[in-house]
Design a protein around this motif. Structure first.
Motif, PDB file in Angstrom:
ATOM      1  N   PHE A  15     -23.616  -4.942  28.342  1.00  0.00           N
ATOM      2  CA  PHE A  15     -23.571  -3.506  28.652  1.00  0.00           C
ATOM      3  C   PHE A  15     -22.724  -2.766  27.616  1.00  0.00           C
ATOM      4  CE2 PHE A  15     -23.965  -5.639  32.870  1.00  0.00           C
ATOM      5  CZ  PHE A  15     -25.290  -5.311  33.065  1.00  0.00           C
ATOM      6  N   SER A  31     -29.898   1.504  28.658  1.00  0.00           N
ATOM      7  CA  SER A  31     -29.362   0.140  28.801  1.00  0.00           C
ATOM      8  C   SER A  31     -28.463   0.036  30.033  1.00  0.00           C
ATOM      9  CB  SER A  31     -28.661  -0.292  27.518  1.00  0.00           C
ATOM     10  OG  SER A  31     -27.556   0.530  27.230  1.00  0.00           O
ATOM     11  N   GLN A  32     -27.167   0.363  29.870  1.00  0.00           N
ATOM     12  CA  GLN A  32     -26.245   0.262  31.004  1.00  0.00           C
ATOM     13  C   GLN A  32     -26.728   1.143  32.157  1.00  0.00           C
ATOM     14  OE1 GLN A  32     -22.334   1.672  30.014  1.00  0.00           O
ATOM     15  NE2 GLN A  32     -21.344   0.079  31.232  1.00  0.00           N
ATOM     16  N   GLY A  33     -26.603   0.630  33.373  1.00  0.00           N
ATOM     17  CA  GLY A  33     -27.134   1.364  34.519  1.00  0.00           C
ATOM     18  C   GLY A  33     -26.221   2.461  35.018  1.00  0.00           C
ATOM     19  N   PHE A 120     -26.403 -10.571  37.867  1.00  0.00           N
ATOM     20  CA  PHE A 120     -25.447  -9.587  37.366  1.00  0.00           C
ATOM     21  C   PHE A 120     -24.306 -10.349  36.690  1.00  0.00           C
ATOM     22  CE2 PHE A 120     -21.834  -6.593  38.142  1.00  0.00           C
ATOM     23  CZ  PHE A 120     -22.224  -5.685  37.181  1.00  0.00           C
ATOM     24  N   ASN A 169     -30.496  -6.748  40.681  1.00  0.00           N
ATOM     25  CA  ASN A 169     -30.222  -6.318  39.316  1.00  0.00           C
ATOM     26  C   ASN A 169     -30.118  -7.590  38.481  1.00  0.00           C
ATOM     27  OD1 ASN A 169     -29.256  -5.197  36.959  1.00  0.00           O
ATOM     28  ND2 ASN A 169     -27.210  -4.735  37.755  1.00  0.00           N
ATOM     29  N   TYR A 200     -27.721  -1.559  45.578  1.00  0.00           N
ATOM     30  CA  TYR A 200     -28.930  -0.736  45.395  1.00  0.00           C
ATOM     31  C   TYR A 200     -29.700  -0.560  46.711  1.00  0.00           C
ATOM     32  CZ  TYR A 200     -27.749  -1.517  40.537  1.00  0.00           C
ATOM     33  OH  TYR A 200     -27.069  -1.561  39.349  1.00  0.00           O
ATOM     34  N   LYS A 231     -23.372   4.046  42.810  1.00  0.00           N
ATOM     35  CA  LYS A 231     -24.824   3.970  42.646  1.00  0.00           C
ATOM     36  C   LYS A 231     -25.513   5.013  43.529  1.00  0.00           C
ATOM     37  CE  LYS A 231     -24.525   0.120  40.226  1.00  0.00           C
ATOM     38  NZ  LYS A 231     -23.061   0.092  40.104  1.00  0.00           N
ATOM     39  N   PHE A 315     -33.873   0.070  37.947  1.00  0.00           N
ATOM     40  CA  PHE A 315     -34.283  -0.596  36.713  1.00  0.00           C
ATOM     41  C   PHE A 315     -35.759  -0.977  36.760  1.00  0.00           C
ATOM     42  CE2 PHE A 315     -29.808  -1.955  37.495  1.00  0.00           C
ATOM     43  CZ  PHE A 315     -29.233  -1.168  36.512  1.00  0.00           C
ATOM     44  N   ARG A 360     -34.890  -4.750  30.193  1.00  0.00           N
ATOM     45  CA  ARG A 360     -34.611  -3.914  31.370  1.00  0.00           C
ATOM     46  C   ARG A 360     -34.371  -2.477  30.923  1.00  0.00           C
ATOM     47  NH1 ARG A 360     -28.979  -3.879  34.662  1.00  0.00           N
ATOM     48  NH2 ARG A 360     -28.611  -2.292  33.058  1.00  0.00           N
TER      49      ARG A 360
END
Ligand code: GLN
Length: 381
Positions: A15, A31-33, A120, A169, A200, A231, A315, A360
């Motif tokens: 990340f 990229s990074q969520g 993760f 994830n 999520y 989130k 994602f 992703r």
């Protein structure tokens, strides 16, 4: 001076690498969520108000009482299950702190922890830092189905914990009732603890519903249920999450929490306590993100990438084997340099860096960013 590293093989997280690269090349960062749009103004005002109202000193160690009560009610409304807000809920510095505490509170030297891969990235180092031995179960693109007989065969007298994450994830997989029943079956009559990462929970698509471990009575008694406000309310930088667990587990969890961070910042907790009173503030998140997922998929449908629609998380995985046979990390880096688009290669989350040529993409972005990104993706031949 020489020190013996506790995590000698750990390098910078993917990340950090990809977000830094995105910045360097001024690329669109999928990229990074994290969302690239704002968290609610009302919620921001509630934070300022809490500060102005003088909520600026330590919160109670387990978290603001009103917020814990609101979380207990939220869980009950969503899943029909009660947790005692005094004894069974703790507010944490994001889900990451909760994951650390849950592992540290029960895992000791030589204990085995089952982890589904791709996973993760924090699970494995946290297990190792606590002397535990990660035991991996690799799942495969595109459906990432769990073979529960295989899982059963990995359980030994040393197995202390199973880490479960649904929606998953980085894959966007959603496990169903049969999976949860199988998991429940495995732990029934044992002392195995489940760490259920459900950050999520509010992002599921095509009418599918998230099943929480707490809906399964034996699992409820064996599990740390971990969730995240970052989130759900588009503020990953606020770093607020929580853990719900039966008293016997929570009593141990708070021993780590107390000497890890002691307590979480007060005004943000006060703000969430008020904001959670209106269930509309999180109930429609699945529709909100379904629109974004659909916009993304519509945009890339004529590209050379192939996909199975994400069932949950924010994602989407795309397979690129019709474009190149490059390794996924190399391809991801080239996409930043040549096409100014940053993604996450999946191999880094797999056992032995298994490369299935899958990347992703985070679609928690404004529609404008999503459209811009899909136009670029369509040009990649
Ligand atoms: N959870 C986020 C993701 O999967 C990022 C977490 C992190 O940067 N440590 O992208």
């Amino acid at each position: 001076m020489r020190i013996k590293s506790k995590l000698p093989n750990l390098t910078e997280s993917i990340f950090s690498t990809m977000s830094a690269l995105a910045k360097e090349y001024d690329a669109i960062n999928l990229s990074q969520g994290f969302p690239n749009f704002e968290t609610s103004k009302e919620l921001q005002h509630l934070v300022f108000k809490a500060m102005q109202d003088g909520y600026n000193q330590y919160a109670p160690m387990r978290g603001d009482a009103e917020l814990r009560e609101m979380i207990a009610r939220k869980i009950e409304n969503l899943y029909g299950v009660k947790y005692c807000s005094h004894q069974e809920i703790t507010i944490t510095a994001g889900a990451t702190e909760a994951i650390f505490n849950a592992v540290a509170s029960v895992i000791t030297t030589g204990d085995e922890v089952l982890i589904f891969k791709p996973a993760f990235d924090s699970y494995e180092p946290v297990v190792k830092l606590n002397g535990g031995v990660p035991v991996f179960i690799q799942l495969y693109y595109p459906n990432y189905k769990v073979d529960w007989n295989l899982v059963a065969s990995k359980i030994t007298h040393k197995t202390k914990m199973i880490i479960f994450n649904s929606p998953l994830n980085p894959t966007g997989t959603l496990f169903d009732v049969q999976d949860l029943l199988a998991l429940q079956n495995l732990v029934t009559g044992t002392n195995i603890v489940v760490l259920s990462d459900e950050v999520y929970e509010h992002m599921t698509y095509d009418g599918q519903v998230h099943k929480s471990i707490c809906e399964f009575p034996v699992l409820r008694e064996h599990s740390f249920l971990i969730a995240s406000f970052g989130k759900t309310f588009h503020n990953t930088g606020w770093k607020i999450g929580y853990c719900a667990a039966p008293k016997i587990l929570m009593d141990e969890f708070v021993k780590v929490h107390e000497f890890n961070v002691f307590s979480i910042n007060t005004p943000y907790q006060k703000a969430f306590a008020t904001f959670l009173k209106d269930a509309n503030n999180y109930k429609y998140l699945n529709t909100f993100y379904q629109d974004k997922r659909d916009l993304f998929l519509e945009g890339i449908k004529n590209s050379k990438f192939t996909f199975v629609p994400s069932k949950g998380t924010y994602f989407q995985l795309l397979k690129y084997d019709q474009i190149t046979d490059e390794n996924d990390v190399e391809f991801a880096k080239r996409l930043v340099r040549e096409f100014k688009i940053a993604t996450i290669p999946i191999s880094v989350f797999n056992t032995h860096f298994l490369d299935e040529k899958v990347l992703r993409f985070c679609f928690a972005k404004t529609d404008e960013t999503i459209i811009k990104a899909t136009k670029i993706l369509c040009k990649i031949q």
